[in-house]
Design an enzyme around this catalytic site. Structure first.
Site, PDB file in Angstrom:
ATOM      1  N   HIS A  83      54.891 -39.656  87.675  1.00  9.85           N
ATOM      2  CA  HIS A  83      54.385 -38.738  88.706  1.00  9.85           C
ATOM      3  C   HIS A  83      55.505 -37.866  89.288  1.00  9.85           C
ATOM      4  O   HIS A  83      55.451 -37.478  90.458  1.00  9.85           O
ATOM      5  CB  HIS A  83      53.656 -39.498  89.825  1.00  9.85           C
TER       6      HIS A  83
ATOM      7  N   ASP B 197      52.922 -34.567  79.224  1.00 12.18           N
ATOM      8  CA  ASP B 197      52.237 -35.057  78.026  1.00 12.18           C
ATOM      9  C   ASP B 197      52.220 -34.013  76.912  1.00 12.18           C
ATOM     10  O   ASP B 197      52.485 -34.313  75.749  1.00 12.18           O
ATOM     11  CB  ASP B 197      50.797 -35.460  78.385  1.00 12.18           C
TER      12      ASP B 197
ATOM     13  N   GLY C 200      46.508 -44.488  79.297  1.00 10.11           N
ATOM     14  CA  GLY C 200      47.788 -44.000  79.806  1.00 10.11           C
ATOM     15  C   GLY C 200      48.751 -43.600  78.708  1.00 10.11           C
ATOM     16  O   GLY C 200      49.957 -43.487  78.936  1.00 10.11           O
TER      17      GLY C 200
HETATM   18  C1  GLA Z   1      49.352 -38.145  83.630  1.00 13.52           C
HETATM   19  C2  GLA Z   1      49.635 -36.650  83.700  1.00 13.52           C
HETATM   20  C3  GLA Z   1      51.133 -36.394  83.564  1.00 13.52           C
HETATM   21  C4  GLA Z   1      51.935 -37.220  84.558  1.00 13.52           C
HETATM   22  C5  GLA Z   1      51.519 -38.687  84.481  1.00 13.52           C
HETATM   23  C6  GLA Z   1      52.184 -39.543  85.538  1.00 13.52           C
HETATM   24  O1  GLA Z   1      49.640 -38.621  82.362  1.00 13.52           O
HETATM   25  O2  GLA Z   1      48.955 -35.977  82.684  1.00 13.52           O
HETATM   26  O3  GLA Z   1      51.386 -35.029  83.706  1.00 13.52           O
HETATM   27  O4  GLA Z   1      51.789 -36.702  85.847  1.00 13.52           O
HETATM   28  O5  GLA Z   1      50.128 -38.841  84.612  1.00 13.52           O
HETATM   29  O6  GLA Z   1      53.562 -39.586  85.342  1.00 13.52           O
END
Ligand code: GLA
Length: 488
Positions: free
Chosen positions: A59, A201, A154
């Site tokens: 985050h 991501d 995740g």
């Molecule tokens: C999700 C979001 C990312 C990032 C993560 C937490 O995967 O898509 O951009 O914020 O949560 O690190």
């Protein structure tokens, strides 16, 4: 001249000969499905986009601070051919996902919320919106797609699907791409599905390098490959608690984005009052000690004193900022789709969110150094500290992740932490490479055959294959497209 498939796969996956055989068999299965689905028609391209595991930096991306993920050997693969009528027609190998057919006229109207086709539409809509392809001349495609990234876990299956769809669309339109620009575009484009995600991501899916983690900085996007210590393996363990980005965790995720936006406004006000200078931050990283040319602890002290450590109501925040609640709500609590985040009943936890983000950013910097010298215990310690901060200050853990992290450490991980957005999904464990089998056996007994079976009332997802819920990650190369070997 078309390149040989297994040679391409060796370059991408960098795995053992046995793994290579499995990868090749999977691509051949998808090619066969393509021929079955589109009889008599030639495939032209193969596109692949990997998921990721975030090693540290949770985050932090949307706050303008760095992250350090690696792309994994779980991905989406498209076998495709252009269609001159501008239609996109995608058949998913998995029968749980129905066929999607839509045209590439702009704007692209979304399917219902939660529909898997929206990830493909997000890519197409984003590219058309940016003007990279003219909707009047756009070529569509027909494709068969297969994915191996556990869903809602995740590991960024949704972003990998967006990236793969974008590469497919750009490739059939003969569009030369700059991967960094595409990553930035897709980070914005993915908000089409409703969450306010950062850019990690898409960036790692596109820009990763084989055998390396990637330190990613944002605004503007910059990447630095970071070598992985040979004696360490990264094992992912799925808690079996689903954390679907487009559904239940959307509010929880967006809430944190807004809390950080509020923290930025409040912290800026506090620093301005102390220093007498005007600052115009876009996000928390614009208020780092480095940017303000102050010690970080000085900035933190100013912020803590000004806003206190207790949760704040919207009214209190408005008072701090000297504005009305309506103005603050409109200016700072509006989501990209125009809706307003409702005030959380337990208040906005500004100080805790601030503290997590700032300390997590420091841990990412320290982790880069620890990886560079291969210091496994320092890496483990930083991962454990990151997890504690995610749990206590960012509040994105859950009982199952807590159980899994403790089990991971008991079974010999140097460090174990939740990875990704949180609220369920996976943990990532730094395990001595020579103890991976023992670790997997130990976690399997304690969590999958123990905890997850005893806690019968919890909504654990079912699985058929243990290898899909606990596995070692190989760091693979980023997404790409290449000519299909063609048709036999
Ligand atoms: C999700 C979001 C990312 C990032 C993560 C937490 O995967 O898509 O951009 O914020 O949560 O690190």
């Amino acid at each position: 001249m078309q390149r040989d498939l297994s040679e391409e796969l060796r370059r991408i996956y960098n795995g053992s000969p046995d793994e290579l055989l499995l990868h090749t068999a999977r691509y051949e299965r998808l090619l066969a499905l393509y021929h079955l689905s589109f009889p008599g028609q030639t495939s032209a391209f193969i596109v692949r986009a990997p998921g990721r595991v975030n090693l540290i930096g949770e985050h932090t991306d949307y706050n303008g601070y760095a992250v350090m993920p690696m792309a994994i050997d779980r991905d989406f693969v498209f076998i495709l051919a252009p269609r001159t009528d501008g239609i996109i027609d995608i058949i998913n190998e998995s029968p749980s996902f129905e066929r999607k057919t839509f045209d590439t006229r702009y704007p692209v109207p979304p399917y219902q919320q939660g529909d898997w086709g929206n990830y493909a539409k997000a890519a197409v809509h984003g590219i058309l919106e940016a003007g990279w392809i003219d909707p009047k001349k756009s070529v569509g495609f027909q494709a068969v797609v297969g994915g191996t990234i556990p869903e809602s876990a995740g590991l960024s299956s949704s972003s990998a699907l967006v990236v793969a769809s974008a590469l497919a669309f750009l490739t059939v339109n003969d569009n030369q791409i700059d991967k960094a620009q595409l990553a930035e575009l897709l980070a914005r484009a993915e908000r089409y599905v409703g969450s306010e995600g950062g850019g990690m991501d898409q960036a790692v899916s596109l820009l990763a390098e084989t055998g390396k983690a990637l330190k990613i900085d944002f605004f503007p996007l910059r990447t630095q490959p970071v070598g992985l210590p040979e004696n360490l393996s990264f094992v992912v363990c799925n808690s079996l608690i689903r954390a679907p980005k487009s559904e239940s965790i959307r509010y929880a995720y967006n809430r944190r984005v807004i809390e950080c936006r509020l923290a930025t406004a409040l912290a800026a006000k506090a620093v301005e009052e102390q220093s007498g200078r005007k600052i115009h931050p876009n996000r928390l990283a614009d208020l780092s000690g480095e940017k303000l040319r102050l010690e970080q602890c000085t900035v933190d002290k100013i912020v803590a004193q000004a806003i206190g450590e207790k949760p704040l109501s919207l009214k209190e925040i408005a008072q701090h900022l000297g504005e009305t609640t309506e103005v603050v709500q409109k200016r700072l609590c509006t989501l990209r789709d125009g809706s307003m985040l409702t005030e959380p009943p337990d208040g906005f936890k500004i100080w805790n969110r601030y503290k997590h983000v700032v300390t997590e950013a420091q841990r990412v910097d320290l982790a880069v150094g620890a990886f560079q010298v291969g210091d496994a215990s320092a890496i483990g310690k930083l991962m454990n500290e990151s997890h504690a901060s995610c749990r206590d200050d960012y509040e994105i853990s859950c009982p199952e992740l807590e159980a899994l992290v403790s089990i991971g450490r008991e079974q010999g991980a140097f460090g174990a932490r939740l990875t990704g957005a949180g609220f369920g999904g996976c943990t990532v464990n730094a395990v001595p490479s020579n103890q991976v089998t023992r670790f997997i056996d130990g976690v399997t007994a304690a969590y999958y055959h123990g905890y997850a079976r005893q806690e019968k009332d919890r909504p654990f997802t079912n699985y058929t294959n243990l290898h899909d819920v606990i596995f070692v990650c190989r760091a693979t190369t980023g997404a790409g497209a290449w000519p299909s070997k063609g048709d036999r």
